[in-house]
Structure formats: structure tokens, C-alpha cells
Write a protein that holds these residues in place. Structure first.
Motif, PDB file in Angstrom:
ATOM      1  N   ILE A   8      29.135  38.207  32.659  1.00 13.44           N
ATOM      2  CA  ILE A   8      29.709  39.471  33.145  1.00 13.44           C
ATOM      3  C   ILE A   8      28.598  40.511  33.235  1.00 13.44           C
ATOM      4  CG2 ILE A   8      30.425  40.233  30.823  1.00 13.44           C
ATOM      5  CD1 ILE A   8      33.042  41.281  32.422  1.00 13.44           C
ATOM      6  N   GLN A   9      28.659  41.348  34.263  1.00 13.10           N
ATOM      7  CA  GLN A   9      27.597  42.332  34.467  1.00 13.10           C
ATOM      8  C   GLN A   9      27.812  43.584  33.621  1.00 13.10           C
ATOM      9  OE1 GLN A   9      25.919  42.948  38.463  1.00 13.10           O
ATOM     10  NE2 GLN A   9      27.950  42.353  39.153  1.00 13.10           N
ATOM     11  N   HIS A  16      37.007  46.537  33.162  1.00 15.62           N
ATOM     12  CA  HIS A  16      38.325  46.967  33.631  1.00 15.62           C
ATOM     13  C   HIS A  16      39.327  45.828  33.446  1.00 15.62           C
ATOM     14  CE1 HIS A  16      37.666  44.786  37.412  1.00 15.62           C
ATOM     15  NE2 HIS A  16      36.526  45.444  37.606  1.00 15.62           N
ATOM     16  N   GLY A  18      40.864  44.076  35.510  1.00 15.54           N
ATOM     17  CA  GLY A  18      40.590  42.920  36.384  1.00 15.54           C
ATOM     18  C   GLY A  18      39.595  41.971  35.727  1.00 15.54           C
ATOM     19  N   ASN A  19      38.517  42.526  35.197  1.00 13.04           N
ATOM     20  CA  ASN A  19      37.533  41.687  34.501  1.00 13.04           C
ATOM     21  C   ASN A  19      38.192  40.955  33.346  1.00 13.04           C
ATOM     22  OD1 ASN A  19      35.241  44.479  34.663  1.00 13.04           O
ATOM     23  ND2 ASN A  19      35.262  42.698  36.033  1.00 13.04           N
ATOM     24  N   GLY A  22      41.225  38.579  34.761  1.00 10.53           N
ATOM     25  CA  GLY A  22      40.742  37.551  35.674  1.00 10.53           C
ATOM     26  C   GLY A  22      39.784  36.576  35.001  1.00 10.53           C
ATOM     27  N   GLN A 108      30.145  38.654  49.329  1.00  7.35           N
ATOM     28  CA  GLN A 108      29.867  39.757  48.413  1.00  7.35           C
ATOM     29  C   GLN A 108      28.576  40.476  48.835  1.00  7.35           C
ATOM     30  OE1 GLN A 108      28.647  39.618  44.002  1.00  7.35           O
ATOM     31  NE2 GLN A 108      30.845  39.875  43.916  1.00  7.35           N
ATOM     32  N   LYS A 112      28.499  44.362  49.862  1.00  8.22           N
ATOM     33  CA  LYS A 112      27.720  45.320  49.068  1.00  8.22           C
ATOM     34  C   LYS A 112      26.537  45.867  49.856  1.00  8.22           C
ATOM     35  CE  LYS A 112      29.146  44.109  44.454  1.00  8.22           C
ATOM     36  NZ  LYS A 112      28.835  43.706  43.082  1.00  8.22           N
ATOM     37  N   TYR A 128      21.186  37.055  44.497  1.00 10.05           N
ATOM     38  CA  TYR A 128      22.075  37.131  43.322  1.00 10.05           C
ATOM     39  C   TYR A 128      22.858  35.830  43.095  1.00 10.05           C
ATOM     40  CZ  TYR A 128      26.081  39.286  40.758  1.00 10.05           C
ATOM     41  OH  TYR A 128      27.063  39.595  39.866  1.00 10.05           O
ATOM     42  N   PRO A 145      34.913  29.865  34.182  1.00  4.91           N
ATOM     43  CA  PRO A 145      36.084  30.739  34.320  1.00  4.91           C
ATOM     44  C   PRO A 145      35.718  32.070  34.974  1.00  4.91           C
ATOM     45  CG  PRO A 145      35.368  30.638  32.018  1.00  4.91           C
ATOM     46  CD  PRO A 145      34.454  29.738  32.785  1.00  4.91           C
ATOM     47  N   VAL A 146      36.273  32.306  36.160  1.00  8.78           N
ATOM     48  CA  VAL A 146      35.967  33.521  36.936  1.00  8.78           C
ATOM     49  C   VAL A 146      37.214  33.959  37.697  1.00  8.78           C
ATOM     50  CG1 VAL A 146      33.481  33.197  37.335  1.00  8.78           C
ATOM     51  CG2 VAL A 146      35.131  32.015  38.796  1.00  8.78           C
ATOM     52  N   ASP A 149      37.292  36.369  43.333  1.00  9.63           N
ATOM     53  CA  ASP A 149      36.158  36.894  44.111  1.00  9.63           C
ATOM     54  C   ASP A 149      34.894  36.041  43.954  1.00  9.63           C
ATOM     55  OD1 ASP A 149      36.072  37.738  41.415  1.00  9.63           O
ATOM     56  OD2 ASP A 149      34.807  39.451  41.901  1.00  9.63           O
ATOM     57  N   ALA A 184      44.136  35.926  39.101  1.00  6.29           N
ATOM     58  CA  ALA A 184      42.829  35.730  39.746  1.00  6.29           C
ATOM     59  C   ALA A 184      42.360  36.951  40.517  1.00  6.29           C
ATOM     60  CB  ALA A 184      42.896  34.530  40.692  1.00  6.29           C
ATOM     61  N   LYS A 185      43.314  37.777  40.917  1.00 10.06           N
ATOM     62  CA  LYS A 185      42.919  38.995  41.627  1.00 10.06           C
ATOM     63  C   LYS A 185      43.840  40.141  41.221  1.00 10.06           C
ATOM     64  CE  LYS A 185      42.304  41.073  46.196  1.00 10.06           C
ATOM     65  NZ  LYS A 185      42.563  40.939  47.633  1.00 10.06           N
ATOM     66  N   MET A 196      40.655  45.282  42.147  1.00 14.51           N
ATOM     67  CA  MET A 196      40.173  46.311  41.242  1.00 14.51           C
ATOM     68  C   MET A 196      38.690  46.045  41.038  1.00 14.51           C
ATOM     69  SD  MET A 196      41.615  47.230  37.416  1.00 14.51           S
ATOM     70  CE  MET A 196      43.232  47.813  37.909  1.00 14.51           C
ATOM     71  N   LYS A 198      34.621  47.615  39.897  1.00 14.28           N
ATOM     72  CA  LYS A 198      33.789  48.658  39.281  1.00 14.28           C
ATOM     73  C   LYS A 198      33.117  49.494  40.345  1.00 14.28           C
ATOM     74  CE  LYS A 198      32.112  45.556  35.789  1.00 14.28           C
ATOM     75  NZ  LYS A 198      31.151  44.509  36.092  1.00 14.28           N
TER      76      LYS A 198
END
Ligand code: AQP
Length: 332
Positions: A8-9, A16, A18-19, A22, A108, A112, A128, A145-146, A149, A184-185, A196, A198
Motif C-alpha cells: 500500500i502506498q 480510506h 476503499g483501501n 478492498g 492507471q 494519472k 510503476y 489481495p488487491v 483497480d 472490490a470497488k 474512492m 486518495k
């Protein structure tokens, strides 16, 4: 035990919902069933600009939150990506077997870089997903597990593993995404068709685990819902209500059907008011535990150092094999 890896970043002062729903919630359950490796991916966090002091703070806050929601260093390996130099080392090798066109198709990156302006977007942002592939392949992870997205990035990871294996001989486990469909979303409270996020959500659209609980409650009460009055689960036509029901079900363990039944005849306001309370009760202990971990940064850093040591035990062996297969001369 099968192996699991996820990251996780540390790109915000709080995760949040979602993180959490999800991804991270599944990390906690999977530490019981898998040989689990989880990392705070600070190398990824510098791909879109950052401030050094803020990054340092956020890495600790991220680790503290992960411990606060239930990761247990006795049951999993928790570490900081930059403490394990094999990640960028393997990423370089994988960069060299990734097609430019293939990387250009990552949605992504497209989203971005479009937001930042293509000229300004960094090469780091471009590669990335290759660094992400290295994160995963170094640990020979079976499952990752993600949230939804990340599906495309996982597909790239699988392609790179297979490509390397067929070019240089079996080296990497080909990992499978572990995406739990119901959560998942999680979507933006103000724009329930978007995730959702960041970086893309407005403050009113995102519930942060560490924000003032009263603020979260207010955001839920002001969530965008649809015209109509009936509380039913219909993601297509009623994405706002469907998102609130999803969050409600996930945080309480109640089934969606059960919720729909018990809100028959009630209004959107009732649902929002109750969910606001659920969220407040959910985040309160997490916030307390996070504070406790942050109160002792030396102890936190020590835990992370132990995690990095354990991670290197695995990653250095994989890198050595990959270097050997690719034809690098071993240092005498
Ligand atoms: N809305 C979401 N619903 C479900 N899962 C989600 N994840 C992120 N948003 C949602 C999952 O959270 C994990 C950590 O992701 P990350 O550190 O890569 O965070 P992120 O993708 O940077 O988070 P954001 O909020 O989506 O940030 P931006 O918009 O900057 O990219 C991942 O497993 C992810 O799937």
C-alpha cells in the motif's frame, strides 16, 4: 502454506475505506492462512512528487494503521519497500523485458499522467507497474489481495513472470489476483460511479480512517444518492445507495439482503444516519491503536527493521536466482 504479498502506498495521512475494505481487510484474514508479506511501498510513493518530511511521516502512519487494523508481526512479515533493495534491482531486469507499448496501455498510468500533464509525468510513474511486478515476484507470491483497480497491473505481473520463465527457465511463481467481489470497488461518496481515491476524490467523497469521526459521519449523511426513495441494492441504477449498503454490510458482517429487508419502508436519511454511527464506532478503536503505535516510533521502526530482515531472506534468494538465470556473472 501458500504465499501472499501486497503493498500500500504511503501517499496520504490516512488510508480510506476503499483501501481498507478492498484490500487491507483481506490482508488481515490472509495472515491466518498464508505465509504473508505486506509492505508500505514508499518507492511507489515518489512517482508523482512528494515532500521528504511528509513521506517519512506517512510511512510510519501507514505502518501504524496496518498494525492498528490487525496485522500482527508474529503472523505476517510487515516491512517498508525501500528497506529491501532487491525490489528496484529486480524491477530493472523486468523493465528490460517489458514492452514500451505494453506499459503504455496501463490505464492507471494513462489516467494519472493525463491528470498531471503527459510532459510532466515521470518515467517512474510509467514503470510503476513493473516495480509492482518485482514486489510480487520476489516473494514467489501465489496470491495478491488487491482492489479491482489493480487487476490490469496483476495481469502484467503474470505476463512478465511467464515471459521471464519461458526466456530464462522457470524462476517465478505466476501469481493470481485475490479480489473479493463485494468490496472490490468502494466508490466516491460524491460520485458513486468513480472509485474512492486518495488522489482523485474530493475530500467530501472519501472516508479517511484517521479523520475526525464526526467529519466522516457528516460525509455519509451528505453522500450523493439517487432520486427515488426505496432502499434496494441496484448498483446499476442506484450506485450511491448500493455503495452505502456495501460499506454497511462489510463493516457489520450483515448481509445486504438482511439490510435491505430491515430498511424496507425507511428513508435514505435513516440508512445514512445508522451507517454514520457504524463508521464512527468502527474507526474509533483504530484511531486509538494507531496513536499508540505512533507514540513509540522507535519500537515501530524496530518492528519494521525485523520485517525487512525477514523479507530480505526471501527476496535476496529470488534475486540471486534471477540474476543467475539472466546471465549476470556472479561476483567472485
Ligand atoms: N475505492 C477502492 N475500492 C477498493 N479497493 C481500493 N483500493 C484503492 N482504492 C480502492 C485498493 O487499496 C490498495 C492500496 O492501494 P494503493 O496504495 O495503490 O492506493 P491507491 O490505489 O493509490 O489508492 P487510491 O486511493 O486509489 O489512490 P490513487 O487514486 O492515488 O491511486 C490496493 O489494493 C487498491 O486496489
Amino acid at each position: 502454506r501458500p504465499r501472499v504479498l501486497s503493498g500500500i502506498q504511503p501517499t496520504a495521512d490516512s488510508f480510506h475505506l476503499g483501501n481498507y475494505l478492498g484490500a487491507v481487510r483481506n490482508w488481515v484474514t490472509m495472515q491466518e492462512t498464508h505465509d504473508a508479506f505486506y509492505c508500505v511501498v514508499d518507492l511507489h510513493a515518489i512517482t508523482a512528487g512528494h515532500e521528504p518530511e511528509v513521506l517519512r511521516r506517512r510511512v510510519r502512519v501507514s505502518a501504524a494503521q496496518l498494525l492498528a487494523v490487525g496485522l500482527d508481526p508474529e503472523r505476517c512479515t510487515l516491512f517498508v519497500q525501500s528497506h529491501v533493495p532487491e525490489h528496484p534491482q529486480l524491477a530493472w531486469v523486468l523493465n528490460c523485458i517489458t514492452g514500451f507499448g505494453e506499459a503504455s496501455r496501463m490505464t492507471q498510468f494513462k489516467d494519472k499522467s493525463a491528470r498531471q500533464g503527459t510532459e510532466r509525468a515521470s518515467v517512474g510513474l510509467f514503470t510503476y507497474p513493473v516495480l509492482q511486478a518485482a514486489d510480487i515476484l520476489l516473494y514467489q507470491a501465489d496470491a495478491v489481495p488487491v482492489g479491482e483497480d489493480q487487476r490490469q497491473h496483476l495481469e502484467l505481473t503474470r505476463d512478465l513472470a511467464q515471459r521471464f520463465n519461458s526466456l530464462y527457465g522457470p524462476t517465478f511463481t505466476v501469481p493470481a489476483p485475490h479480489i473479493v467481489r463485494d468490496t472490490a470497488k468502494i466508490t466516491d461518496l460524491q460520485d458513486p460511479t468513480a472509485k474512492m481515491s486518495k488522489s482523485a476524490s474530493s475530500p467530501a467523497g472519501i472516508i479517511e480512517l484517521l479523520e475526525e469521526p464526526a467529519k466522516s459521519a457528516k460525509k455519509i449523511r451528505s453522500a450523493v444518492t439517487d432520486t427515488g426513495r426505496e432502499i434496494i441494492f441496484d448498483p446499476e441504477n442506484k450506485p450511491g445507495i448500493a455503495n452505502l449498503l456495501t460499506i454497511y454490510a462489510a463493516l457489520t458482517g450483515r448481509g445486504i439482503d438482511n439490510l435491505v429487508e430491515s430498511y424496507a419502508g425507511a428513508g435514505y436519511g435513516d440508512l445514512k444516519k445508522d451507517l454514520a454511527e457504524v463508521v464512527v464506532e468502527f474507526v474509533r478503536p483504530i484511531q486509538e491503536r494507531t496513536r499508540t503505535f505512533l507514540d513509540d516510533p522507535a519500537q515501530l521502526d524496530k518492528l519494521l527493521a525485523i520485517g525487512a530482515e525477514k523479507a530480505r531472506g526471501v527476496s535476496s534468494a529470488t534475486l540471486r536466482t534471477a540474476y543467475d538465470r539472466i546471465g549476470f556473472l556472479a561476483p567472485a
